[in-house]
Design a protein around this motif. Structure first.
Motif, PDB file in Angstrom:
ATOM      1  N   VAL A  89      21.996 -34.723  28.718  1.00 22.47           N
ATOM      2  CA  VAL A  89      21.491 -35.859  29.495  1.00 22.47           C
ATOM      3  C   VAL A  89      20.001 -36.070  29.224  1.00 22.47           C
ATOM      4  CG1 VAL A  89      21.059 -36.745  31.826  1.00 22.47           C
ATOM      5  CG2 VAL A  89      23.243 -35.636  31.290  1.00 22.47           C
ATOM      6  N   HIS A  90      19.244 -34.984  29.216  1.00 17.96           N
ATOM      7  CA  HIS A  90      17.803 -35.088  29.036  1.00 17.96           C
ATOM      8  C   HIS A  90      17.348 -34.774  27.614  1.00 17.96           C
ATOM      9  CE1 HIS A  90      17.520 -35.731  33.279  1.00 17.96           C
ATOM     10  NE2 HIS A  90      18.204 -34.619  33.497  1.00 17.96           N
ATOM     11  N   GLY A  91      18.288 -34.334  26.773  1.00 19.78           N
ATOM     12  CA  GLY A  91      17.967 -34.090  25.368  1.00 19.78           C
ATOM     13  C   GLY A  91      17.148 -32.839  25.128  1.00 19.78           C
ATOM     14  N   THR A  92      17.362 -31.804  25.948  1.00 20.67           N
ATOM     15  CA  THR A  92      16.601 -30.574  25.803  1.00 20.67           C
ATOM     16  C   THR A  92      17.537 -29.391  25.536  1.00 20.67           C
ATOM     17  OG1 THR A  92      16.657 -30.122  28.178  1.00 20.67           O
ATOM     18  CG2 THR A  92      14.784 -31.401  27.347  1.00 20.67           C
ATOM     19  N   PHE A  93      16.965 -28.358  24.937  1.00 15.83           N
ATOM     20  CA  PHE A  93      17.714 -27.126  24.705  1.00 15.83           C
ATOM     21  C   PHE A  93      16.724 -25.970  24.599  1.00 15.83           C
ATOM     22  CE2 PHE A  93      16.420 -28.452  20.536  1.00 15.83           C
ATOM     23  CZ  PHE A  93      16.183 -27.282  19.829  1.00 15.83           C
ATOM     24  N   GLY A  94      17.242 -24.784  24.831  1.00 11.78           N
ATOM     25  CA  GLY A  94      16.459 -23.576  24.624  1.00 11.78           C
ATOM     26  C   GLY A  94      17.082 -22.774  23.500  1.00 11.78           C
ATOM     27  N   TYR A  95      16.350 -21.809  23.030  1.00 16.56           N
ATOM     28  CA  TYR A  95      16.908 -20.929  22.008  1.00 16.56           C
ATOM     29  C   TYR A  95      16.343 -19.530  22.186  1.00 16.56           C
ATOM     30  CZ  TYR A  95      12.541 -21.183  19.478  1.00 16.56           C
ATOM     31  OH  TYR A  95      11.222 -21.088  19.146  1.00 16.56           O
ATOM     32  N   GLN A 127      15.532 -34.060  21.887  1.00 23.50           N
ATOM     33  CA  GLN A 127      14.148 -34.517  21.855  1.00 23.50           C
ATOM     34  C   GLN A 127      13.142 -33.430  22.206  1.00 23.50           C
ATOM     35  OE1 GLN A 127      11.927 -35.272  24.665  1.00 23.50           O
ATOM     36  NE2 GLN A 127      13.311 -34.454  26.212  1.00 23.50           N
ATOM     37  N   LYS A 128      13.639 -32.269  22.692  1.00 22.44           N
ATOM     38  CA  LYS A 128      12.696 -31.212  23.049  1.00 22.44           C
ATOM     39  C   LYS A 128      13.367 -29.846  22.994  1.00 22.44           C
ATOM     40  CE  LYS A 128       9.523 -29.640  26.565  1.00 22.44           C
ATOM     41  NZ  LYS A 128       9.260 -29.664  28.001  1.00 22.44           N
ATOM     42  N   ALA A 129      12.627 -28.869  22.443  1.00 24.71           N
ATOM     43  CA  ALA A 129      13.067 -27.471  22.384  1.00 24.71           C
ATOM     44  C   ALA A 129      12.182 -26.638  23.302  1.00 24.71           C
ATOM     45  CB  ALA A 129      12.953 -26.938  20.962  1.00 24.71           C
ATOM     46  N   GLU A 130      12.781 -25.622  23.925  1.00 24.19           N
ATOM     47  CA  GLU A 130      12.045 -24.714  24.787  1.00 24.19           C
ATOM     48  C   GLU A 130      12.349 -23.266  24.401  1.00 24.19           C
ATOM     49  OE1 GLU A 130      11.850 -27.390  28.840  1.00 24.19           O
ATOM     50  OE2 GLU A 130      13.375 -25.833  28.706  1.00 24.19           O
ATOM     51  N   ALA A 131      11.352 -22.423  24.544  1.00 21.26           N
ATOM     52  CA  ALA A 131      11.520 -20.992  24.270  1.00 21.26           C
ATOM     53  C   ALA A 131      10.733 -20.204  25.312  1.00 21.26           C
ATOM     54  CB  ALA A 131      11.020 -20.652  22.873  1.00 21.26           C
ATOM     55  N   TRP A 132      11.357 -19.166  25.850  1.00 25.01           N
ATOM     56  CA  TRP A 132      10.694 -18.250  26.769  1.00 25.01           C
ATOM     57  C   TRP A 132      10.303 -17.012  25.982  1.00 25.01           C
ATOM     58  CZ3 TRP A 132       9.291 -19.498  31.564  1.00 25.01           C
ATOM     59  CH2 TRP A 132       9.938 -20.571  32.189  1.00 25.01           C
ATOM     60  N   VAL A 133       9.044 -16.581  26.107  1.00 21.38           N
ATOM     61  CA  VAL A 133       8.552 -15.415  25.384  1.00 21.38           C
ATOM     62  C   VAL A 133       7.890 -14.478  26.393  1.00 21.38           C
ATOM     63  CG1 VAL A 133       6.988 -14.617  23.563  1.00 21.38           C
ATOM     64  CG2 VAL A 133       8.151 -16.832  23.325  1.00 21.38           C
ATOM     65  N   TYR A 134       8.200 -13.192  26.316  1.00 19.02           N
ATOM     66  CA  TYR A 134       7.579 -12.216  27.208  1.00 19.02           C
ATOM     67  C   TYR A 134       6.105 -12.074  26.856  1.00 19.02           C
ATOM     68  CZ  TYR A 134      12.421 -11.218  28.270  1.00 19.02           C
ATOM     69  OH  TYR A 134      13.737 -11.352  28.623  1.00 19.02           O
ATOM     70  N   SER A 135       5.265 -11.994  27.877  1.00 15.69           N
ATOM     71  CA  SER A 135       3.816 -11.984  27.665  1.00 15.69           C
ATOM     72  C   SER A 135       3.330 -10.762  26.892  1.00 15.69           C
ATOM     73  CB  SER A 135       3.081 -12.088  29.004  1.00 15.69           C
ATOM     74  OG  SER A 135       3.433 -10.997  29.848  1.00 15.69           O
ATOM     75  N   SER A 136       4.096  -9.702  26.856  1.00 11.37           N
ATOM     76  CA  SER A 136       3.698  -8.521  26.077  1.00 11.37           C
ATOM     77  C   SER A 136       4.092  -8.630  24.606  1.00 11.37           C
ATOM     78  CB  SER A 136       4.329  -7.257  26.672  1.00 11.37           C
ATOM     79  OG  SER A 136       5.738  -7.336  26.580  1.00 11.37           O
TER      80      SER A 136
END
Length: 184
Positions: A89-95, A127-136
């Protein structure tokens, strides 16, 4: 015409039953494994073979994919990546991405991420990719910044591993930002 699945250093492909041994060996490097999403108890060779065989037989969707990252020359598995949190719907995904410890710092992750983004942006119309990364995870933070991802937020103390709490840093990249840096 070049393949959408082959980059300068890697090729993205489906898992094959014989890949079990490479992924089983990656789990033996405890420091890298402890920094991952979740620490699992040791797995038997029989279970690793079954896991690879099951994944090899599983149908993948067009948007929810799990891919082996293999060397371009030699087709040797060096890691795996997957998409998740797909929102049409919003055109986003994570990986998510993981590279086996013996293969760190060889440019495989960056090459694989660009290939996946090219597929998701230009073939699947996200239209947009997201990634979560641990701060360490300093190498991954640096990689995402180098690729042109923008830091969008932080979830404080949201991950516990190796006796400490980590923040999760949210990175995002729009299709326009990707084109500006990686169009070829």
């Amino acid at each position: 015409m070049t393949s959408v699945w082959v980059g300068q250093r890697v090729r993205l492909r489906a898992i094959e039953p014989e890949d079990w041994e490479a992924f089983h060996s990656f789990n033996e490097y405890s420091d890298a494994v402890r920094s991952g999403h979740q620490l699992h108890p040791p797995q038997s060779a029989a279970r690793a073979r079954k896991w690879a065989a099951e994944l090899a037989e599983k149908d993948q969707g067009m948007d929810d994919v799990r891919l082996v990252i293999a060397t371009r020359d030699g087709n040797v598995p060096v890691g795996m990546m997957n998409t998740h949190s797909v929102d049409r719907v919003h055109g986003t995904f994570g990986y998510g991405i993981g590279i086996g410890t013996p293969h760190h710092r060889k440019g495989y992750a960056g090459d694989a991420i660009v290939l996946l983004l090219r597929y998701m942006f230009f073939e699947r119309r996200f239209q947009k990719a997201e990634a979560w990364v641990y701060s360490s995870n300093e190498p991954s933070l640096a990689l995402h910044r180098r690729l042109g991802f923008v830091e969008e937020g932080r979830r404080r103390r949201s991950h516990y591993a190796n006796g400490r709490y980590d923040d999760e840093v949210l990175f995002g990249m729009t299709v326009e930002e990707f084109i500006e840096r990686h169009a070829s």
